[in-house]
Design a protein around this motif. Structure first.
Motif, PDB file in Angstrom:
ATOM      1  N   GLY A   1       0.789  -1.212   0.000  1.00 17.38           N
ATOM      2  CA  GLY A   1       0.000   0.000   0.000  1.00 17.38           C
ATOM      3  C   GLY A   1       0.826   1.268   0.000  1.00 17.38           C
TER       4      GLY A   1
ATOM      5  N   ASP B   1      -2.636   7.396   2.331  1.00 16.86           N
ATOM      6  CA  ASP B   1      -3.878   7.956   1.792  1.00 16.86           C
ATOM      7  C   ASP B   1      -4.296   9.066   2.752  1.00 16.86           C
ATOM      8  OD1 ASP B   1      -6.266   8.529   0.615  1.00 16.86           O
ATOM      9  OD2 ASP B   1      -7.039   6.483   0.621  1.00 16.86           O
TER      10      ASP B   1
ATOM     11  N   GLN C   1      -5.021  10.004   8.187  1.00 14.67           N
ATOM     12  CA  GLN C   1      -4.502   8.918   7.357  1.00 14.67           C
ATOM     13  C   GLN C   1      -5.559   7.825   7.252  1.00 14.67           C
ATOM     14  OE1 GLN C   1      -0.453   7.705   7.216  1.00 14.67           O
ATOM     15  NE2 GLN C   1       0.152   9.084   8.869  1.00 14.67           N
TER      16      GLN C   1
ATOM     17  N   THR D   1      -5.579   4.789   6.414  1.00 12.16           N
ATOM     18  CA  THR D   1      -4.969   3.462   6.319  1.00 12.16           C
ATOM     19  C   THR D   1      -5.021   2.814   7.698  1.00 12.16           C
ATOM     20  OG1 THR D   1      -2.799   4.496   6.684  1.00 12.16           O
ATOM     21  CG2 THR D   1      -3.407   3.998   4.412  1.00 12.16           C
TER      22      THR D   1
END
Length: 277
Positions: free
Chosen positions: A37, A40, A60, A62
Motif C-alpha cells: 500500500g 492515503d 490517514q 490506512t
C-alpha cells in the motif's frame, strides 16, 4: 560489485545502501518496501485569526499510519512560505504561523511523496489553485477536484476551466484535465467551451476537448465541430479522437465518416484504428 552474479534479497540492497550512504534505513525499508500500500491522506485547513495560524488537519485513511514528512506550500499577501510537516498518526493537527490569512495552501505540490492526497477546500480556493498553483501537478489536482461540479458557482467554475483550456502557456496535461472536468460539468456553457477548445494551438488540448465531447447530444454545433476536426486537423491522434467523439455524440451518417477514415493513411494507422474502434 559485492553481490555480482549472486543471489540477493531486499535486505542486501538495504545494507548496501547503508554502507554507501552512512544512513540507517531499516525503518524506511519496512515502510516502503516490505509493507503493502501507500499513504492515503485526507487534508483540510482553517485560519485561526486570533493566533494568526493555519490549522492543518491530516487524517490517514490506512489501517496503520505511515511516518512521513510532507511539504506544505502556502501563499498570500506575505508572499510564499514552505514547511516540511511531520505526519505520523491516524489523525493530527499542525499549526503554521503566518503574518496574515493565506489565499492558497497546497500539500506536496511537487509530488515528492508517494501518496494519495485529498484536500478538502472551498470552491474559490480550488479555482484560485487552478489559476495560481505553484506547479503543474497542483493545478492539475485543482482541475480534477472540479470534475462533475454541482455547487452554486457553476458559471465561475466553467469560466475558470475554460480559461485554462485556452491558455496556451499552460502545461498540456493540466489543460486536458480541465477539458475532462468541463465534460463532466455537462452544461450548455461547458459544451461551448469544449467546442472552442477544439481550435486551440496545442493538439493535445484539442484532443482532450474532443474526448470530453464524446457523449450523446443533439447539439448540431458539436457534431459540426467534431466533423471539421476529423477532416481538417493535422494531428492524426486528434483526428482519430474526433471521429470517435463524433460517433458517440450521435453525429449524422457515422458510417460514412468511418468508411472515409478506413481509406486514410496515417502514421501508426491511427485514423484506421479509430475507425475500427
Amino acid at each position: 560489485k559485492k553481490h555480482a552474479n549472486g543471489l540477493v534479497e531486499s535486505d542486501d540492497l538495504r545494507q548496501a545502501f547503508e554502507e554507501a550512504s552512512g544512513y540507517q534505513l531499516q525503518a524506511f525499508f519496512e515502510q516502503w518496501v516490505e509493507r503493502a500500500g501507500h499513504p492515503d491522506l485526507k487534508v483540510s485547513w482553517r485560519w485561526d485569526a486570533l493566533g494568526k495560524q493555519v490549522v492543518l488537519k491530516v487524517k490517514q485513511d490506512t489501517e496503520q499510519p505511515y511516518d512521513i514528512r510532507v511539504p506544505v506550500w502556502v501563499a498570500g499577501a506575505f508572499g510564499e512560505r514552505q514547511w516540511l510537516v511531520h505526519v505520523h498518526a491516524k489523525e493530527q493537527s499542525r499549526t503554521l504561523t503566518l503574518p496574515s490569512e493565506p489565499t492558497l495552501v497546497a500539500m506536496d505540490p511537487d509530488g515528492t511523496v508517494m501518496a494519495d492526497i485529498e484536500f478538502d477546500k472551498p470552491d474559490y480556493e480550488r479555482m484560485h489553485q487552478l489559476q495560481h498553483g505553484p506547479t503543474a501537478l497542483s493545478r492539475r489536482r485543482a482541475a480534477r477536484s472540479l470534475e462533475a461540479y454541482t455547487g452554486n458557482q457553476t458559471d465561475k467554475v466553467v469560466q475558470t476551466l475554460s480559461d485554462c483550456v485556452q491558455n496556451e502557456k499552460e502545461f498540456h496535461a493540466v489543460r486536458v484535465q480541465c477539458a475532462r472536468s468541463l465534460g463532466d460539468v455537462d452544461t450548455a456553457s461547458s459544451t461551448a467551451a469544449l467546442v472552442a477548445g477544439l481550435k486551440t494551438k496545442d493538439h493535445r488540448a484539442r484532443r482532450g476537448s474532443a474526448s470530453a465531447l464524446a457523449r450523446p447530444t443533439d447539439n448540431r454545433s458539436v457534431h459540426t465541430a467534431l466533423r471539421r476536426v476529423f477532416e481538417k486537423d493535422r494531428s492524426y491522434k486528434t483526428a482519430g479522437q474526433a471521429l470517435k467523439a463524433y460517433v458517440l455524440a450521435g453525429g449524422k451518417n457515422p458510417l460514412g465518416l468511418i468508411r472515409n477514415a478506413l481509406k486514410r493513411d496515417s502514421h501508426m494507422e491511427r485514423i484506421r484504428k479509430a475507425a475500427v474502434a
